[in-house]
Design an enzyme around this catalytic site. Structure first.
Site, PDB file in Angstrom:
ATOM      1  N   LYS A  13     -22.439  32.401 -76.902  1.00 55.58           N
ATOM      2  CA  LYS A  13     -21.455  31.536 -76.247  1.00 55.58           C
ATOM      3  C   LYS A  13     -21.599  30.086 -76.730  1.00 55.58           C
ATOM      4  CE  LYS A  13     -23.073  32.552 -72.092  1.00 55.58           C
ATOM      5  NZ  LYS A  13     -24.169  33.489 -72.412  1.00 55.58           N
ATOM      6  N   ARG A  88     -19.813  32.764 -63.265  1.00 56.55           N
ATOM      7  CA  ARG A  88     -20.823  33.811 -63.387  1.00 56.55           C
ATOM      8  C   ARG A  88     -20.868  34.721 -62.165  1.00 56.55           C
ATOM      9  NH1 ARG A  88     -24.404  30.866 -67.183  1.00 56.55           N
ATOM     10  NH2 ARG A  88     -26.158  32.198 -67.667  1.00 56.55           N
ATOM     11  N   ARG A 127     -34.742  31.427 -80.631  1.00 54.24           N
ATOM     12  CA  ARG A 127     -33.827  30.284 -80.618  1.00 54.24           C
ATOM     13  C   ARG A 127     -34.566  28.949 -80.503  1.00 54.24           C
ATOM     14  NH1 ARG A 127     -29.349  30.288 -76.100  1.00 54.24           N
ATOM     15  NH2 ARG A 127     -31.169  30.718 -74.810  1.00 54.24           N
ATOM     16  N   ARG A 161     -36.185  26.261 -75.144  1.00 57.04           N
ATOM     17  CA  ARG A 161     -35.937  26.257 -73.702  1.00 57.04           C
ATOM     18  C   ARG A 161     -37.069  26.963 -72.956  1.00 57.04           C
ATOM     19  NH1 ARG A 161     -29.739  28.224 -73.098  1.00 57.04           N
ATOM     20  NH2 ARG A 161     -30.690  29.354 -71.374  1.00 57.04           N
ATOM     21  N   ARG A 172     -32.523  37.340 -66.541  1.00 62.29           N
ATOM     22  CA  ARG A 172     -31.189  36.793 -66.796  1.00 62.29           C
ATOM     23  C   ARG A 172     -30.198  37.920 -67.107  1.00 62.29           C
ATOM     24  NH1 ARG A 172     -33.210  32.641 -71.135  1.00 62.29           N
ATOM     25  NH2 ARG A 172     -31.023  32.503 -71.773  1.00 62.29           N
TER      26      ARG A 172
END
Ligand code: AP5
Ligand code: MG
Ligand code: ZN
Length: 215
Positions: A13, A88, A127, A161, A172
């Site tokens: 996203k 969400r 990431r 993160r 998640r």
């Protein structure tokens, strides 16, 4: 044009939103980014959200909808919005309808990035982003052209993160399946959902999104 990018953690996203911003001058409204900024600034919202985010659970509907309201109020009317990571939950989807009406906007497309969950843990744990400009990278799929130097701004500082560890990612995903995937039928009923193969190369995903926007 106003669009929602929908998909589980690591679906791409943020990666695709950044490209839409660069190409079309749209504005990325990422509630995750807004919350991380609030955590960093230690605002009351940030203090409340931090532990929830570290566990991989969802922050309250009221908090995130208020963040989106503020952003829409501050935006020029002609600038398109990319909702990234919002809504969400069913309550957020309802709140978004009210916010769009309040700010005289229409929802044009909901783009669902379909991905194979097994690949997402690898995507997320690999990431990292530029600490200066926020450009996104990946240990395997998207390394800087010059090792240790940001392609976009030349910075040599990068960050990861705190919620990008395997255990939190699993939570998640559970949250996504339980609370976010069930909102798709709301938009299916309006016939505005396009499903895109999020497992394709980053460039191919961008092309598929461009086709939806042009349709
Ligand atoms: P948020 O920041 O929204 O995180 P998320 O939904 O878990 O999604 P990610 O940002 O992890 O993934 P992405 O889809 O953006 O993937 P990316 O493009 O980076 O939310 C974080 C937390 O905030 C939540 O857990 C919650 O606590 C809270 N929160 C936020 N919004 C909320 C809301 N509305 N309500 C309640 N709570 C909320 O890509 C991932 C990696 O893969 C990158 O390294 C990238 O380079 C790579 N990659 C991308 N595309 C491809 C591709 N096609 N092929 C190979 N690699 C790729
Ligand atoms: Mg993101
Ligand atoms: Zn940079």
């Amino acid at each position: 044009m106003n669009i929602i990018l929908l998909g589980p953690p690591g679906a791409g996203k943020g990666t695709q939103a950044a490209r839409l911003v660069a190409k079309h001058g749209m504005r990325q409204l990422s509630t995750g980014d807004m919350l991380r900024a609030a955590v960093k600034a230690q605002t009351p919202v940030g203090l409340e959200a931090k532990a929830v985010m570290d566990r991989g659970e969802l922050v309250s509907d009221a908090i995130v909808s208020a963040l989106i309201d503020d952003e829409l109020a501050a935006m020029g009317e002609s600038t398109g919005a990319i909702f990234d990571g919002y809504p969400r939950t069913a309550a957020q989807a309802e709140a978004l309808d009210a916010l769009l009406a309040k700010h005289s906007r229409k929802l044009h497309h909901v783009i669902e990035l379909e991905v194979n969950e097994d690949a997402l843990v690898e995507r997320i744990t690999g990431r990292f982003t530029c600490a200066n400009c926020g450009e996104g990278y990946h240990d395997v799929f998207k390394r800087p052209e010059v090792e240790g130097v940001c392609d976009r701004c030349g910075s040599t500082e990068f960050k990861r993160r705190p919620d990008d560890n395997e255990e939190t990612v699993r939570t998640r995903m559970v949250e996504y399946r339980a609370k976010t995937a069930p909102i798709l039928p709301i938009y299916d009923a309006r016939d505005i959902v396009s499903r895109i193969d999020g497992m394709a190369d980053i460039d191919e995903v961008s092309e598929a999104i461009e086709q939806v926007l042009a349709s």
